[in-house]
Design a protein around this motif. Structure first.
Motif: not given
Length: 203
Positions: A26-38
């Protein structure tokens, strides 16, 4: 004449499913982003007939490498695309719902490679949106919402890694897991033995 919009369709069935002996891969991920405030956010998805949230994952098939499989699952279940970090957050063993929890047999169990995926595009429509909703949450909320220990461990590994790739300031750093080769020949049992007896997942 304008070109027709391509319709994305999720893969079905297990005809091309990869196995390691009796373990389903099985393959998976933790999708993430960093907001403009860090500050970071992670993306979680809902599943049918459940009240909690999970990270996207699914079967790794024989016509793709493990990174392609993880990205495909993120697209199918969460409708996001981005850059995957090829250093895995870890490898965990999942017991399927139908498999006896106290069984020592690998039959009905999965080996799951989990990666960090920095989201760069969020689609308005995606293949499994009828069965998987999506929600951006803070790491603290995600930790509380996680269904299984392996998800919390993967999330913690991501948070420890974020200082190297963003402005986020964490509590500490950890040694990253070894990078997998393209053919998935490295089966690093990081977390696996500690999690196998208590992690139950719908693989």
């Amino acid at each position: 004449m304008a070109s027709e919009k391509k319709i994305l369709v999720a893969r079905k069935g297990r005809l091309r499913q990869r196995y390691d002996n009796e373990y389903r891969l099985v393959a998976g991920c933790v999708p993430y982003r960093v907001r403009t405030d860090g500050q970071p956010e992670v993306l979680m998805v809902s599943a049918p007939n459940r009240n909690d949230l999970v990270f996207p994952k699914g079967g790794w098939e024989d016509d793709e490498d493990v990174y392609q499989a993880a990205c495909r699952e993120a697209l199918e279940e969460a409708g996001v695309k981005g850059t995957i970090n090829k250093t895995a957050l870890g490898l965990w063993v999942f017991r399927s719902k139908s498999s006896p929890v106290d069984s020592d047999s690998p039959r009905g169990a999965c080996k799951g490679y989990i990666f960090a995926l920095e989201v760069e595009e969020e689609l308005e429509q995606w293949p499994e949106q009828d069965t998987h909703g999506r929600q951006w949450v803070s790491p603290a909320d995600a930790y509380r919402l996680c269904r299984y220990d392996w998800m919390r461990e993967a999330l913690s590994a991501l948070m420890d890694r974020l200082p190297a790739i963003s402005h986020y300031q964490p509590a500490a750093k950890v040694k990253p897991a070894p990078e997998l080769n393209e053919h998935g020949g490295v089966y690093m049992m990081v977390k696996a033995e500690a999690t196998a007896d208590r992690a139950v997942a719908l693989c």
